[in-house]
Design an enzyme around this catalytic site. Structure first.
Site, short mmCIF file in Angstrom:
data_model
loop_
_atom_site.label_atom_id
_atom_site.label_comp_id
_atom_site.label_asym_id
_atom_site.label_seq_id
_atom_site.Cartn_x
_atom_site.Cartn_y
_atom_site.Cartn_z
N LYS A 172 7.95 -18.66 -6.32
CA LYS A 172 6.74 -19.01 -5.56
C LYS A 172 7.03 -20.04 -4.45
O LYS A 172 6.50 -19.91 -3.34
CB LYS A 172 5.69 -19.54 -6.54
CG LYS A 172 4.46 -20.13 -5.93
CD LYS A 172 3.58 -19.13 -5.18
CE LYS A 172 2.41 -19.86 -4.52
NZ LYS A 172 1.68 -19.02 -3.59
N LYS A 241 4.51 -29.94 -0.09
CA LYS A 241 4.96 -30.12 -1.47
C LYS A 241 5.84 -28.93 -1.90
O LYS A 241 6.90 -29.10 -2.48
CB LYS A 241 3.72 -30.25 -2.36
CG LYS A 241 3.93 -30.29 -3.85
CD LYS A 241 3.55 -29.01 -4.58
CE LYS A 241 2.21 -28.41 -4.35
NZ LYS A 241 1.93 -27.19 -5.09
P1 NAD Z 1 -7.21 -28.66 -4.98
O1 NAD Z 1 -6.74 -29.98 -4.52
O2 NAD Z 1 -8.35 -27.99 -4.28
O3 NAD Z 1 -7.63 -28.77 -6.53
C1 NAD Z 1 -6.99 -29.54 -7.48
C2 NAD Z 1 -7.98 -29.99 -8.54
O4 NAD Z 1 -7.26 -30.78 -9.51
C3 NAD Z 1 -9.11 -30.87 -7.98
O5 NAD Z 1 -10.36 -30.41 -8.45
C4 NAD Z 1 -8.79 -32.25 -8.54
O6 NAD Z 1 -9.94 -33.05 -8.78
C5 NAD Z 1 -8.07 -31.89 -9.83
N1 NAD Z 1 -7.25 -32.97 -10.35
C6 NAD Z 1 -6.46 -33.83 -9.66
N2 NAD Z 1 -5.87 -34.71 -10.49
C7 NAD Z 1 -6.32 -34.38 -11.73
C8 NAD Z 1 -6.07 -34.94 -13.02
N3 NAD Z 1 -5.26 -35.99 -13.21
N4 NAD Z 1 -6.70 -34.37 -14.09
C9 NAD Z 1 -7.53 -33.31 -13.91
N5 NAD Z 1 -7.79 -32.76 -12.71
C10 NAD Z 1 -7.20 -33.29 -11.65
O7 NAD Z 1 -5.93 -27.73 -5.01
P2 NAD Z 1 -5.86 -26.12 -4.95
O8 NAD Z 1 -5.85 -25.67 -3.54
O9 NAD Z 1 -6.85 -25.54 -5.91
O10 NAD Z 1 -4.37 -25.89 -5.50
C11 NAD Z 1 -4.02 -26.03 -6.86
C12 NAD Z 1 -2.63 -25.50 -7.06
O11 NAD Z 1 -2.59 -24.12 -6.69
C13 NAD Z 1 -1.56 -26.20 -6.20
O12 NAD Z 1 -0.37 -26.31 -6.93
C14 NAD Z 1 -1.40 -25.26 -5.01
O13 NAD Z 1 -0.12 -25.41 -4.42
C15 NAD Z 1 -1.60 -23.91 -5.68
N6 NAD Z 1 -2.10 -22.85 -4.80
C16 NAD Z 1 -3.09 -23.08 -3.89
C17 NAD Z 1 -3.53 -22.03 -3.08
C18 NAD Z 1 -4.63 -22.21 -2.04
O14 NAD Z 1 -4.83 -21.29 -1.22
N7 NAD Z 1 -5.35 -23.32 -2.05
C19 NAD Z 1 -2.99 -20.73 -3.23
C20 NAD Z 1 -2.01 -20.52 -4.20
C21 NAD Z 1 -1.57 -21.59 -4.98
#
Ligand code: NAD
Length: 301
Positions: A172, A241
């Site tokens: 990934k 990241k």
């Molecule tokens: P985001 O920042 O929107 O969501 C992360 C969530 O985690 C938030 O709701 C935050 O409050 C929560 N969080 C943070 N610290 C925390 C803790 N200590 N305990 C509990 N919850 C906590 O991120 P996202 O875009 O949803 O991405 C999440 C993962 O998925 C990442 O690793 C990202 O690289 C991956 N990803 C994102 C996408 C995209 O299009 N956004 C696509 C594929 C993969």
């Protein structure tokens, strides 16, 4: 529908993914440090929890969807973390894009407790998460993969086994390094075309059916660049990241990663401008400024 699913991290991706699980009929127990997404999920029938430990105590399958490996480590091994509550016989699935080294460490610790670990990062963005059409790559024990395939099927369409634990996270971050390169390359090409007087919509339409086509050209340009809307989506910070994890992989293997290192600097320039929280397709502005072109806009495809 027998398994109780614990879901930790209810952000841009975790919110629609956990909602789909609930709507398919699973009992879902949720946790996030922010109360707003938790309340939204309670409205569709999910149950609240007090901590990651509480989620783990009450679930058969624990899923995390967190921003960074540092946060994932804290959620698993920190105070009231998953490690303090997870039950023998249960399965932990990290669906975030994370560091394969951390994933392997978690798997080792959990294995001693009789808990199986899978890394199952996703591709397809918020649209794929909402529609349940994500691509999901899965590393870990194949029998465990088969055991949770129905759970994953609620969230994804293409579900592919990649081999040992950590292999899906490795794949990934390499995919995302390639996405970063494609977005930058596409931006440079569009900016040069516009500088040369070519109309952007026509350029996109023709290159989309020519050898320069890519997801960056077809989807990122359509959804973010042409409408000039850089609300995430997938942020510059999260992409950086992922590139960093890929570059660390290269360092550990003792190999140069030429384009990856250069591309990382380009995206760092966006962070320096305070754009880390914007969608990564905002890289177009770097090339527009460098070439002194007008803002590139176009029609939907
Ligand atoms: P985001 O920042 O929107 O969501 C992360 C969530 O985690 C938030 O709701 C935050 O409050 C929560 N969080 C943070 N610290 C925390 C803790 N200590 N305990 C509990 N919850 C906590 O991120 P996202 O875009 O949803 O991405 C999440 C993962 O998925 C990442 O690793 C990202 O690289 C991956 N990803 C994102 C996408 C995209 O299009 N956004 C696509 C594929 C993969």
């Amino acid at each position: 529908m027998g398994d109780v699913i614990g879901f930790i991290g209810l952000g841009i991706m975790g919110m629609p993914m956990s909602k789909r699980l609930r709507e398919t009929g699973y009992e879902v127990i949720v946790y996030d440090i922010s109360s707003e997404p938790v309340e939204k999920l309670v409205e569709v029938g999910a149950k609240k929890s007090a901590s990651p430990k509480d989620v783990a105590c009450r679930s058969d399958v624990v899923i995390s969807m967190l921003p960074t490996p540092t946060i994932t480590k804290k959620v698993i091994f920190g105070e009231d973390g998953v490690n303090a509550g997870i039950r023998r016989g249960s399965v932990y699935i990290d669906m975030s894009t994370s560091d394969p080294l951390l994933t392997s460490h978690i798997a080792e610790v959990f294995e001693e407790k009789g808990v199986r670990t899978l890394d199952a990062p996703v591709s397809g963005g918020i649209k794929g998460a909402r529609e349940g059409t994500l691509t999901i790559m899965v590393g870990g024990c194949r029998a465990t993969f088969e055991r949770v395939k129905d759970v994953l099927s609620c969230m994804g369409k293409n579900i592919m086994y990649t081999g040992r634990v950590g292999s899906a996270h490795t794949l990934k971050v390499i995919n995302n390094m390639l996405l970063a390169m494609n977005m930058a390359a596409t931006s440079e090409a569009l900016a040069l075309g516009v500088k040369a007087g070519i109309e952007p919509t026509m350029m996109r339409d023709i290159m989309s059916v020519s050898s320069g086509r890519s997801y960056a050209l077809e989807v990122k340009v359509r959804d973010f660049v042409f409408p000039r809307n850089f609300a995430p989506g997938f942020t510059v910070d999260l992409l950086n990241k992922d590139i960093d994890i890929a570059l660390n992989l290269g360092r550990r293997l003792g190999t140069p990663v030429l384009l990856g290192n250069s591309i990382r600097q380009l995206y760092e320039s966006l962070v320096a401008k305070g754009q880390g929280g914007k969608d990564a397709s905002i890289i177009i502005t770097f090339f527009e400024e460098m070439m002194h072109t007008k803002k590139i806009k176009g029609k939907p495809s």
